[in-house]
Write an enzyme that holds these catalytic residues in place. Structure first.
Site, mmCIF file in Angstrom:
data_model
loop_
_atom_site.group_PDB
_atom_site.id
_atom_site.type_symbol
_atom_site.label_atom_id
_atom_site.label_comp_id
_atom_site.label_asym_id
_atom_site.label_seq_id
_atom_site.Cartn_x
_atom_site.Cartn_y
_atom_site.Cartn_z
ATOM 1 N N CYS A 2 0.798 -1.195 0.000
ATOM 2 C CA CYS A 2 0.000 0.000 0.000
ATOM 3 C C CYS A 2 0.864 1.293 0.000
ATOM 4 O O CYS A 2 0.452 2.272 -0.540
ATOM 5 C CB CYS A 2 -0.907 -0.035 1.217
ATOM 6 S SG CYS A 2 -2.180 1.188 1.189
ATOM 7 N N ARG A 27 -2.573 4.626 5.461
ATOM 8 C CA ARG A 27 -3.122 4.009 4.262
ATOM 9 C C ARG A 27 -3.620 2.586 4.523
ATOM 10 O O ARG A 27 -4.329 2.012 3.700
ATOM 11 C CB ARG A 27 -2.062 3.997 3.158
ATOM 12 C CG ARG A 27 -1.649 5.382 2.704
ATOM 13 C CD ARG A 27 -0.394 5.337 1.849
ATOM 14 N NE ARG A 27 -0.629 4.775 0.550
ATOM 15 C CZ ARG A 27 -0.877 5.472 -0.567
ATOM 16 N NH1 ARG A 27 -0.966 6.786 -0.481
ATOM 17 N NH2 ARG A 27 -1.050 4.888 -1.713
ATOM 18 N N ASN A 99 3.426 -1.391 -5.517
ATOM 19 C CA ASN A 99 2.003 -1.226 -5.244
ATOM 20 C C ASN A 99 1.230 -1.620 -6.484
ATOM 21 O O ASN A 99 1.678 -1.351 -7.603
ATOM 22 C CB ASN A 99 1.663 0.227 -4.904
ATOM 23 C CG ASN A 99 2.033 0.582 -3.489
ATOM 24 O OD1 ASN A 99 2.379 -0.284 -2.690
ATOM 25 N ND2 ASN A 99 1.974 1.866 -3.168
ATOM 26 N N GLY A 100 0.059 -2.221 -6.305
ATOM 27 C CA GLY A 100 -0.775 -2.554 -7.448
ATOM 28 C C GLY A 100 -1.030 -4.040 -7.567
ATOM 29 O O GLY A 100 -0.768 -4.822 -6.658
#
Length: 609
Positions: A2, A27, A99-100
């Site tokens: 994240c 987050r 991230n992703g």
């Protein structure tokens, strides 16, 4: 996902990495790690749990380095284990944070295994590490290796990469997930959020889709998705470090609930100062707004509920047909598009991937009038939209959105009035009355905040419950939805919301003495209908907790508890009634001992589908 932070400098950067990860804790995450280069080796520390646990391990190992990357992980592929935590390393040569979501990771994993790579985790990220390693061994050029690797990836990513034998270089890339570069003195940085870098620099570059960037201590080189050198604008962040600190509050959620009068006032000021002029939404807004035939609102979660309130306003005041749809549903269906509709996207962060992809889909269908309502300047949604309205809520750290929600409502109301004026449905007297109502709104919200002791007493009665119902009608049904969402988000009590008139069409079967029923009951034209619905609950032994207005004429009785908010705020009443449901969720969660700011399984910035 994240959170990502990275640094390349002339001195030790470990403190910068750890401090940056602490500022990204809001987050949401379940593990954390850092990796640095130390005398030609990659040294790594990872821990499940909080950043503080990783920080202790960093101190115990004496980790030092002038180049490094860090990450807070919110599990998507594989469980919450140390081997699944970032950074991931390939061949003791390449380290990656990511991230992703990589959608084709299974195919790439099989191909890499055929080349002899051994996987130590269940993550999609380890695929990236091995791909970069594979191409780096072939070319000896880290920048080229990253570019070759990302050509194979399908999905969304923001990555930062270091190599053991490249102490003067860091390579980063983004597609679909936020990533920015921070510019320092004889140092440069990378992060997924500007808050991670504020202690080091305020000068930042926002990377575009498909950018690949090379960082050294003295320079930043950006190559765009077409392989051309790109000159990205430098921005000076106006986010303050103070806004990222708790001050005298116990939790960020509490702080942000109490910041709402100021957040609303700051957002309203730009409307009062400029008047109801299309230029509030951008230089080209008049041209784009004057001929629209309707509005399509796309959003997720709390922002979706704000959009539902906006629909009521837009149709009743501006007289313009409005649809509201969850972004993740819109983008995956065949839409019968009317390209004369305004596409309106709502997002606190401006980086919500589902909303961003829904916007791209709408643009592909031929929509030209696009507007983003967002709280974060220069984030992805505003950059992709032709118009933008920035709310002025300030940094929102708590995962459960509060002040971003109410300032979104103000933005939607402003849009509604502006469109009504353009369409000849708002005369000077009405305009003055609505603007006056906006001026008084922060004061009404402050009065609602003053009810906190009474709401705290109610929370004691909710703390041992397993389920709750929320009811509302008309403009206030979305507030019931928001109240239920807040309660389940942070207290983990199962809560559902219904239009009060739907109670008898099924949900009434759930009502008993152990099922508290929260009712949003403002003194509006639907109040008598709501009272009838309340009687249906009492007849089944249900206990009612009613948020009414000061000028409502009904009192407490056995099984009916009433808290009165300020006098009815007219069409802006949903903003006022959002406050007590936020406070109810907050104090119930406190009494249940949950992590209010970082609820389990949730993330603040949702950059995966």
């Amino acid at each position: 996902m994240c959170g990502i932070v990275g640094a390349i400098a002339s001195g030790d950067i470990v403190h910068t990495l750890v401090d940056g990860l602490k500022r990204l804790e809001y987050r949401g995450y379940d593990s954390a790690g850092v990796a640095v280069l130390d005398q030609g080796e990659i040294k790594r520390v990872r821990r499940i749990g909080r950043v503080a646990e990783m920080e202790r391990a960093v101190k115990e190992t004496g980790l030092e380095g002038a180049v490094g990357i860090g990450h807070t992980r919110w599990a998507t592929h594989g469980g919450v284990t140390e081997p699944n935590a970032h950074p991931h390393i390939s061949g003791e040569l390449v380290a990656v944070v990511h991230n992703g979501i990589i959608e084709n990771h299974d195919e790439e994993r099989d191909w890499l295994k055929s080349l002899g790579y051994v996987f130590e985790s269940q993550t999609d990220t380890e695929v990236i590490a091995h791909l970069v390693h594979h191409y780096y061994k072939q070319t000896g050029d880290l920048f080229d290796a990253v570019r070759q690797a990302i050509k194979r990836l399908k999905g969304a990513y923001a990555i930062a990469v270091i190599a053991a034998d490249k102490p003067d270089q860091m390579i980063c890339a983004r597609m679909g997930c936020p990533l920015l570069v921070g510019l320092g003195e004889h140092a440069n940085y990378v992060a997924s959020d500007v808050s991670a870098l504020l202690a080091a620099t305020r000068r930042v570059i926002f990377l575009d889709e498909g950018d690949v960037v090379e960082l050294s201590r003295e320079a930043v080189k950006v190559i765009d998705k077409n392989g051309n050198a790109a000159d990205r604008a430098v921005h000076v962040s106006d986010v303050s470090l103070t806004s990222l600190e708790l001050g005298h509050f116990s939790h960020f959620m509490q702080k942000e609930i109490h910041e709402q009068p100021k957040a609303l006032s700051d957002t309203i000021d730009q409307v009062i100062e400029g008047g109801l002029d299309p230029s509030l939404f951008g230089e080209n807004a008049l041209q784009l707004l004057q001929d629209i035939e309707g509005v399509q609102i796309l959003a997720c979660g709390t922002s979706y509920y704000a959009g539902m309130v906006g629909k009521y306003w837009l149709e009743s005041i501006a007289g313009i047909p409005t649809n509201v749809e969850i972004a993740s549903e819109y983008r995956y269906r065949d839409v019968a598009a009317n390209t004369n509709y305004l596409i309106l996207t709502l997002s606190q962060s401006g980086e919500t991937l589902d909303t961003m992809e829904a916007l791209k889909y709408a643009i592909s269908l031929g929509h030209e009038a696009t507007l983003s309502i967002c709280n974060v300047r220069e984030s992805a949604l505003p950059r992709a939209s032709r118009m933008v309205f920035y709310t002025r809520a300030g940094a929102e750290i708590g995962v459960a959105s509060t002040k971003a929600f109410t300032t979104q409502l103000v933005a939607l109301f402003t849009l509604c009035l502006t469109l009504a004026k353009l369409r000849g449905r708002l005369d000077a007297k009405q305009e003055s009355e609505y603007l006056d109502a906006l001026r008084h709104l922060p004061g009404s919200v402050q009065h609602a905040l003053n009810l906190e002791p009474q709401i705290k007493a109610w929370a004691e009665r909710f703390a041992d419950k397993s389920h709750a119902l929320f009811l509302g009608r008309g403009l206030h049904y979305p507030i019931a939805l928001e109240g239920a969402l807040k309660l389940k988000e942070i207290s983990y009590i199962h809560a559902e919301a219904y239009p009060a008139g739907e109670l008898k069409h099924g949900p009434l079967a759930l009502v008993d003495a152990e099922m508290p029923v929260v009712v949003i009951a403002p003194n509006d034209s639907l109040l008598e209908k709501v009272k009838s619905n309340m009687q249906e609950v009492r007849a089944r032994g249900g206990e009612l907790f009613v948020f009414a207005d000061l000028d409502s004429h009904f009192g407490e009785q056995e099984g009916v508890h009433v808290i009165r908010t300020p006098r009815h705020a007219g069409v802006l009443s949903p903003v006022v009634h959002a406050i007590p449901v936020q406070l109810l969720a907050y104090h119930t969660a406190l009494m249940r001992g949950t992590d209010v700011d970082k609820p389990r399984n949730l993330a603040k910035s949702v950059t995966v589908e």
